[in-house]
Design a protein around this motif. Structure first.
Motif, PDB file in Angstrom:
ATOM      1  N   TYR A 256       0.789  -9.209  -8.034  1.00 51.77           N
ATOM      2  CA  TYR A 256       0.588  -7.995  -8.806  1.00 51.77           C
ATOM      3  C   TYR A 256       1.732  -7.861  -9.794  1.00 51.77           C
ATOM      4  CZ  TYR A 256      -3.025  -6.150  -5.639  1.00 51.77           C
ATOM      5  OH  TYR A 256      -4.176  -5.963  -4.920  1.00 51.77           O
TER       6      TYR A 256
ATOM      7  N   GLY B 276       1.252   1.651 -12.978  1.00 48.16           N
ATOM      8  CA  GLY B 276       0.979   1.276 -11.599  1.00 48.16           C
ATOM      9  C   GLY B 276       0.924  -0.228 -11.441  1.00 48.16           C
ATOM     10  N   LEU B 277       0.618  -0.661 -10.235  1.00 46.32           N
ATOM     11  CA  LEU B 277       0.508  -2.091  -9.941  1.00 46.32           C
ATOM     12  C   LEU B 277      -0.832  -2.612 -10.440  1.00 46.32           C
ATOM     13  CD1 LEU B 277       1.820  -1.787  -6.317  1.00 46.32           C
ATOM     14  CD2 LEU B 277       2.965  -3.055  -8.123  1.00 46.32           C
TER      15      LEU B 277
ATOM     16  N   PHE C  46       5.216  -8.657  -8.141  1.00 48.26           N
ATOM     17  CA  PHE C  46       5.217  -8.583  -6.692  1.00 48.26           C
ATOM     18  C   PHE C  46       4.249  -9.600  -6.103  1.00 48.26           C
ATOM     19  CE2 PHE C  46       7.703  -4.820  -5.908  1.00 48.26           C
ATOM     20  CZ  PHE C  46       7.561  -4.046  -7.051  1.00 48.26           C
TER      21      PHE C  46
ATOM     22  N   LYS D  89      -4.068  -4.452   5.520  1.00 41.33           N
ATOM     23  CA  LYS D  89      -2.840  -4.066   4.844  1.00 41.33           C
ATOM     24  C   LYS D  89      -2.131  -5.278   4.284  1.00 41.33           C
ATOM     25  CE  LYS D  89      -0.083  -3.864   9.092  1.00 41.33           C
ATOM     26  NZ  LYS D  89       0.593  -2.902  10.016  1.00 41.33           N
ATOM     27  N   LEU D  90      -1.380  -5.026   3.236  1.00 40.31           N
ATOM     28  CA  LEU D  90      -0.624  -6.067   2.545  1.00 40.31           C
ATOM     29  C   LEU D  90       0.845  -5.961   2.916  1.00 40.31           C
ATOM     30  CD1 LEU D  90      -2.225  -5.879  -1.015  1.00 40.31           C
ATOM     31  CD2 LEU D  90      -2.673  -7.564   0.771  1.00 40.31           C
TER      32      LEU D  90
ATOM     33  N   TRP E 299       4.563  -7.077   1.461  1.00 38.67           N
ATOM     34  CA  TRP E 299       5.046  -7.297   0.108  1.00 38.67           C
ATOM     35  C   TRP E 299       6.421  -7.931   0.063  1.00 38.67           C
ATOM     36  CZ3 TRP E 299       2.050  -5.674  -4.109  1.00 38.67           C
ATOM     37  CH2 TRP E 299       0.933  -4.898  -3.788  1.00 38.67           C
ATOM     38  N   GLY E 300       6.648  -8.687  -1.021  1.00 32.55           N
ATOM     39  CA  GLY E 300       7.995  -9.096  -1.348  1.00 32.55           C
ATOM     40  C   GLY E 300       8.721  -7.961  -2.042  1.00 32.55           C
ATOM     41  N   LEU E 301      10.014  -8.172  -2.284  1.00 31.01           N
ATOM     42  CA  LEU E 301      10.841  -7.134  -2.899  1.00 31.01           C
ATOM     43  C   LEU E 301      10.589  -6.978  -4.390  1.00 31.01           C
ATOM     44  CD1 LEU E 301      14.242  -7.638  -1.062  1.00 31.01           C
ATOM     45  CD2 LEU E 301      12.854  -5.577  -1.053  1.00 31.01           C
ATOM     46  N   GLY E 302       9.940  -7.976  -4.968  1.00 26.79           N
ATOM     47  CA  GLY E 302       9.688  -7.917  -6.404  1.00 26.79           C
ATOM     48  C   GLY E 302      10.700  -8.740  -7.184  1.00 26.79           C
TER      49      GLY E 302
ATOM     50  N   TYR F 291      -6.097   3.076   0.615  1.00 27.42           N
ATOM     51  CA  TYR F 291      -4.810   2.749   1.223  1.00 27.42           C
ATOM     52  C   TYR F 291      -3.725   3.629   0.619  1.00 27.42           C
ATOM     53  CZ  TYR F 291      -7.553  -1.596   1.583  1.00 27.42           C
ATOM     54  OH  TYR F 291      -8.546  -2.526   1.781  1.00 27.42           O
TER      55      TYR F 291
ATOM     56  N   TYR G  72       0.539   3.380   0.225  1.00 24.80           N
ATOM     57  CA  TYR G  72       1.757   2.580   0.360  1.00 24.80           C
ATOM     58  C   TYR G  72       2.922   3.406  -0.173  1.00 24.80           C
ATOM     59  CZ  TYR G  72      -1.142  -1.678   0.835  1.00 24.80           C
ATOM     60  OH  TYR G  72      -2.037  -2.639   1.251  1.00 24.80           O
TER      61      TYR G  72
ATOM     62  N   ARG H  86       7.043   2.879  -1.780  1.00 27.58           N
ATOM     63  CA  ARG H  86       8.186   2.034  -2.126  1.00 27.58           C
ATOM     64  C   ARG H  86       9.413   2.918  -2.255  1.00 27.58           C
ATOM     65  NH1 ARG H  86      10.226  -1.271  -7.278  1.00 27.58           N
ATOM     66  NH2 ARG H  86      11.390  -2.871  -6.172  1.00 27.58           N
TER      67      ARG H  86
ATOM     68  N   GLU I 121      11.130  -3.022  -0.227  1.00 26.98           N
ATOM     69  CA  GLU I 121       9.788  -3.517  -0.484  1.00 26.98           C
ATOM     70  C   GLU I 121       8.754  -2.408  -0.350  1.00 26.98           C
ATOM     71  OE1 GLU I 121      11.558  -4.114   2.154  1.00 26.98           O
ATOM     72  OE2 GLU I 121      10.335  -4.445   3.948  1.00 26.98           O
ATOM     73  N   ILE I 122       7.612  -2.645  -0.951  1.00 28.65           N
ATOM     74  CA  ILE I 122       6.480  -1.739  -0.800  1.00 28.65           C
ATOM     75  C   ILE I 122       6.003  -1.833   0.653  1.00 28.65           C
ATOM     76  CG2 ILE I 122       4.122  -1.255  -1.535  1.00 28.65           C
ATOM     77  CD1 ILE I 122       4.872  -2.717  -4.202  1.00 28.65           C
TER      78      ILE I 122
ATOM     79  N   PHE J 258       3.235  -0.524   3.645  1.00 29.69           N
ATOM     80  CA  PHE J 258       1.942   0.045   3.995  1.00 29.69           C
ATOM     81  C   PHE J 258       2.130   1.303   4.825  1.00 29.69           C
ATOM     82  CE2 PHE J 258      -2.419   0.068   5.431  1.00 29.69           C
ATOM     83  CZ  PHE J 258      -2.364   0.430   6.763  1.00 29.69           C
TER      84      PHE J 258
ATOM     85  N   HIS K 224      -4.620   3.110   6.120  1.00 25.08           N
ATOM     86  CA  HIS K 224      -5.859   2.611   5.536  1.00 25.08           C
ATOM     87  C   HIS K 224      -7.034   3.435   6.061  1.00 25.08           C
ATOM     88  CE1 HIS K 224      -9.106  -0.772   5.971  1.00 25.08           C
ATOM     89  NE2 HIS K 224      -9.340  -0.053   4.888  1.00 25.08           N
TER      90      HIS K 224
ATOM     91  N   PHE L   6       2.155   4.944  -3.597  1.00 26.92           N
ATOM     92  CA  PHE L   6       1.023   4.314  -4.269  1.00 26.92           C
ATOM     93  C   PHE L   6      -0.236   4.481  -3.432  1.00 26.92           C
ATOM     94  CE2 PHE L   6       3.052   2.229  -7.735  1.00 26.92           C
ATOM     95  CZ  PHE L   6       4.295   1.803  -7.304  1.00 26.92           C
TER      96      PHE L   6
ATOM     97  N   GLN M 103      -7.009  -5.140  -3.813  1.00 31.04           N
ATOM     98  CA  GLN M 103      -6.842  -3.697  -3.871  1.00 31.04           C
ATOM     99  C   GLN M 103      -6.434  -3.302  -5.283  1.00 31.04           C
ATOM    100  OE1 GLN M 103      -4.138  -2.617  -0.653  1.00 31.04           O
ATOM    101  NE2 GLN M 103      -5.191  -4.026   0.723  1.00 31.04           N
TER     102      GLN M 103
ATOM    103  N   PHE N  30      -4.706  -0.471  -7.617  1.00 32.92           N
ATOM    104  CA  PHE N  30      -3.688   0.546  -7.395  1.00 32.92           C
ATOM    105  C   PHE N  30      -3.703   1.627  -8.461  1.00 32.92           C
ATOM    106  CE2 PHE N  30      -0.901  -0.795  -3.925  1.00 32.92           C
ATOM    107  CZ  PHE N  30      -1.458  -2.028  -3.634  1.00 32.92           C
ATOM    108  N   GLY N  31      -3.305   2.807  -8.037  1.00 28.49           N
ATOM    109  CA  GLY N  31      -3.053   3.898  -8.957  1.00 28.49           C
ATOM    110  C   GLY N  31      -1.646   3.797  -9.522  1.00 28.49           C
TER     111      GLY N  31
END
Lengths: 116, 121
Positions: A36, A43-44, A90, A103-104, A106-109, B33, B35, B37, B42-43, B45, B48, B91, B110, B112-113
């Motif tokens: 992403y 947003g993402l 990300f 659910k996902l 995530w890495g830190l970006g 979902y 999430y 951050r 990290e983002i 979860f 859901h 998010f 997914q 995202f907003g």
């Protein structure tokens, strides 16, 4: 434990040069992998995914990513970077621990800066 | 097709106050979902929904957080009372399963907003 690592906080590249943003993962079973991008104040946005099939996945805006099972990597690439590619990227992997989990993780970006 | 929308875009509240965040998913998406951050991390979860049911709320930090999705459309996330560590960007995302001939849903990305930036002072 399942995890995603993006080893570089920031990547700098000159416009027109190829870019790579690195991602490695640790999950049980076959991974579902995603990239992403987040532009400033936005947003993402989904770029691309690997679920099965060809290891080279093509996505939006000319990006592609290569799934490498032996190296547990899913690096994001683009042959020729644009200044407008500057954003936060990300990497994410689907949590495979529970049966119908969506659910996902995530890495830190990684912040990508493309210099003109 | 309208994307995922979130309201408000920013919220600044004092510790101890209550805040309610809203998410409108893409029309027709059963999966919703949340999430979060936190800056520099990290983002993560939170939970859901499938339609109006909570499928997985394993990421909810504590009982100060309450999420609802009445009628299976929009969702709200209430934080009461807010604490300093609740600050971050929240998010919302939605997705839709596609049922194939082989049976069982495919796993789709997914959407995202833009997020709600919450600051607790």
């Amino acid at each position: 434990a399942q995890s995603v690592a993006q080893p570089e906080d920031q990547v700098n590249v000159a416009e027109g040069n190829p870019l790579t943003v690195k991602c490695t993962y640790s999950v049980s079973g076959n991974p579902y992998l995603f990239w992403y991008v987040q532009y400033p104040n936005r947003g993402l946005q989904f770029l691309l995914k690997y679920i099965t099939g060809d290891n080279l996945v093509k996505g939006s805006y000319g990006f592609e990513a290569e799934f490498n099972k032996s190296q547990t990597s899913f690096h994001l690439k683009k042959p020729s970077a644009l200044v407008s590619d500057s954003a936060l990227y990300f990497c994410a992997v689907r949590d495979m621990q529970a049966g119908n989990n969506r659910k996902l993780i995530w890495g830190l970006g990684t912040s990508l800066a493309v210099n003109p | 097709e309208a994307g995922v929308t979130q309201f408000p875009s920013h919220s600044v509240i004092e510790k101890g106050q209550t805040v309610t965040l809203r998410c409108d998913p893409i029309s027709g998406h059963d999966n919703l979902y949340w999430y979060r951050r936190v800056m520099g991390k990290e983002i993560k979860f939170l939970l859901h929904f499938v339609k109006e049911s909570k499928q997985d709320e394993s990421g909810m930090p504590n009982n100060r957080f309450l999420a609802e999705r009445t009628g299976g459309t929009y969702s709200t996330l209430k934080v009461q009372p807010a604490e300093l560590e609740d600050s971050g960007v929240y998010f919302c995302a939605s997705s839709q399963d596609i049922w194939g001939l082989a049976g069982g849903p495919s796993y789709n990305e997914q959407f995202f907003g833009p997020g709600t930036r919450l600051t607790v002072l």
